[in-house]
Motif scaffolding. Structure first.
Motif, mmCIF file in Angstrom:
data_model
loop_
_atom_site.group_PDB
_atom_site.id
_atom_site.type_symbol
_atom_site.label_atom_id
_atom_site.label_comp_id
_atom_site.label_asym_id
_atom_site.label_seq_id
_atom_site.Cartn_x
_atom_site.Cartn_y
_atom_site.Cartn_z
ATOM 1 N N GLU A 244 -44.671 8.278 12.211
ATOM 2 C CA GLU A 244 -44.121 7.374 11.028
ATOM 3 C C GLU A 244 -42.686 7.707 10.727
ATOM 4 N N ARG A 245 -42.305 8.944 10.895
ATOM 5 C CA ARG A 245 -40.915 9.410 10.654
ATOM 6 C C ARG A 245 -40.036 8.901 12.116
ATOM 7 N N ALA A 246 -40.704 9.056 13.185
ATOM 8 C CA ALA A 246 -39.932 8.528 14.350
ATOM 9 C C ALA A 246 -39.847 7.115 14.560
ATOM 10 N N ALA A 247 -40.917 6.201 13.621
ATOM 11 C CA ALA A 247 -40.925 4.953 13.902
ATOM 12 C C ALA A 247 -39.700 4.410 12.803
ATOM 13 N N ALA A 248 -39.576 5.107 11.597
ATOM 14 C CA ALA A 248 -38.708 4.664 10.493
ATOM 15 C C ALA A 248 -37.207 5.142 11.160
ATOM 16 N N LYS A 249 -36.987 6.216 12.042
ATOM 17 C CA LYS A 249 -35.719 6.501 12.236
ATOM 18 C C LYS A 249 -35.594 5.539 13.385
ATOM 19 N N ALA A 250 -36.307 5.101 14.195
ATOM 20 C CA ALA A 250 -35.808 4.025 15.276
ATOM 21 C C ALA A 250 -35.687 2.699 14.587
ATOM 22 N N ALA A 251 -36.310 2.315 13.727
ATOM 23 C CA ALA A 251 -36.253 1.067 12.799
ATOM 24 C C ALA A 251 -34.847 1.116 12.200
ATOM 25 N N ASP A 252 -34.122 2.552 11.773
ATOM 26 C CA ASP A 252 -33.032 2.550 11.272
ATOM 27 C C ASP A 252 -32.034 2.351 12.325
ATOM 28 N N VAL A 253 -32.202 2.951 13.378
ATOM 29 C CA VAL A 253 -31.164 2.572 14.486
ATOM 30 C C VAL A 253 -31.221 1.423 14.952
ATOM 31 N N ALA A 254 -32.225 0.882 15.136
ATOM 32 C CA ALA A 254 -32.200 -0.727 15.552
ATOM 33 C C ALA A 254 -31.590 -1.518 14.374
ATOM 34 N N ASP A 255 -31.709 -1.184 13.023
ATOM 35 C CA ASP A 255 -31.045 -1.842 12.162
ATOM 36 C C ASP A 255 -29.483 -1.858 12.047
ATOM 37 N N LYS A 256 -29.104 -0.530 12.386
ATOM 38 C CA LYS A 256 -27.661 -0.175 12.484
ATOM 39 C C LYS A 256 -26.838 -1.000 13.806
ATOM 40 N N LYS A 257 -27.634 -1.005 14.685
ATOM 41 C CA LYS A 257 -27.327 -1.627 16.303
ATOM 42 C C LYS A 257 -27.269 -3.072 15.940
ATOM 43 N N ALA A 258 -28.218 -3.680 15.185
ATOM 44 C CA ALA A 258 -28.109 -5.139 14.921
ATOM 45 C C ALA A 258 -27.134 -5.495 14.139
ATOM 46 N N ARG A 259 -26.700 -4.398 13.084
ATOM 47 C CA ARG A 259 -25.639 -4.994 12.173
ATOM 48 C C ARG A 259 -24.241 -4.909 13.080
ATOM 49 N N LYS A 260 -24.139 -3.819 13.872
ATOM 50 C CA LYS A 260 -22.998 -3.716 14.651
ATOM 51 C C LYS A 260 -22.643 -4.834 15.418
ATOM 52 N N GLU A 261 -23.840 -5.459 16.241
ATOM 53 C CA GLU A 261 -23.963 -6.608 17.145
ATOM 54 C C GLU A 261 -23.237 -7.708 16.415
ATOM 55 N N GLU A 262 -23.898 -7.957 15.222
ATOM 56 C CA GLU A 262 -23.386 -9.187 14.350
ATOM 57 C C GLU A 262 -22.261 -9.061 13.870
#
Length: 301
Positions: A244-262
């Motif tokens: 669960e922690r790994a998934a949450a961390k991966a989701a946070d990283v993905a969210d930051k990456k998406a925001r950076k791309e936007e």
């Protein structure tokens, strides 16, 4: 979210570490003999087993050791390695081959005598609560041997792997026909039973139902069983929490990456707008103020 420890039923959870060795250990070896004979029906019949140490040391000091659930020797020198695996883990096939290779290598003579060494038959039996291949759901028993790819004939008859993939067994009581079906049913559903099913009319199955009934355990046995179950439950919860922690961390990283791309896309659009305005003759200061861009950025366009 962590799961709660389940309330005990009438019978054991047969695949907990303690109960598996209780049901198939030396004290109840007739159960293991029956299981092996059903798996090897028409090929081999084992009359007796000698239990061996489950810790397999390396040939040299410092080499990694392996620990098996059960290791037995048949009356004709066959070696049976029995592993029960509840959770899928990385490189399971590699570890399985490594286990058998280590056992085989310990039978090999040293020096020039190796030329006359006759190796024993080695059988690896894996009882798995996961699929070895996620997309393979049709077959619940897998038999593996070394074969010639051109002819399909067995190249080496002394090394065999048998895997019981429990998730693929989906038969209900009305579909149980063979003794192997009964074994699979036991491994999957024993702890959910409230009585012996009609199709479990063979002596070995009646014996297993009797010895796994919690009411028949001594106080010490019940304590050992519950401790094993609790340890396994704690381990499962720890694994789930880590996932669960790994998934949450991966989701946070993905969210930051998406925001950076936007943000990068928005900045690129501003630059294109600034170029168009500049081409139209709008002065740099007006472009910078209207688009919110630094003046020096606009001037360099």
């Amino acid at each position: 979210m962590q799961r709660k420890f389940p309330s005990p039923g009438r019978y054991m959870e047969i695949l907990s570490d303690w109960s598996f060795k209780f049901v198939f250990g030396e004290k109840n070896k007739e159960n293991l003999i029956a299981l092996i004979n059903d798996l090897l029906a028409g090929e081999k019949h084992v009359k007796d087993l000698a239990y061996m140490p489950t810790e397999q040391l390396g040939e040299r000091k410092g080499k990694r050791k392996i620990v098996l659930d059960l290791k037995c020797l048949g009356e004709n020198g066959e070696v049976f390695l029995i592993e029960m695996q509840r959770l899928e883990h990385k490189n399971f096939r590699d570890r399985t081959v490594f286990s058998t290779a280590r056992v085989i290598s310990n039978f090999y003579a040293q020096g020039e005598d190796y030329k006359d060494t006759a190796l024993p038959e080695v059988y690896f039996i894996g009882i798995l609560e996961f699929r070895m291949d996620a997309e393979e759901t049709a077959h619940y028993i897998r038999r593996v041997e070394l074969t010639d790819r051109n002819t399909g004939e067995v190249f080496y008859k002394k090394l065999k792997y048998i895997f019981l993939e429990l998730p693929n067994f989906v038969k209900d009581g009305s579909e149980i026909v063979t003794d192997l079906d009964c074994w699979f049913w036991l491994f999957k559903y024993l702890s959910e039973a409230d009585q012996i099913p009609r199709f479990m009319n063979r002596r070995v199955f009646k014996r297993i139902f009797k010895i796994t009934e919690l009411a028949n355990l001594s106080e010490e046995e019940l304590m050992a069983y519950n401790a094993s179950l609790q340890a396994e439950w704690d381990w499962r919860n720890a694994v789930e929490l880590a996932e669960e922690r790994a998934a949450a961390k991966a989701a946070d990283v993905a969210d930051k990456k998406a925001r950076k791309e936007e943000r990068a896309k928005a900045d690129a659009k501003l630059i294109e707008s600034a170029k168009a305005l500049k081409k139209s003759g709008v002065v740099n200061s007006v472009i910078a103020e209207s688009l919110g861009l630094p003046l020096d950025v606009v001037e360099k366009l």
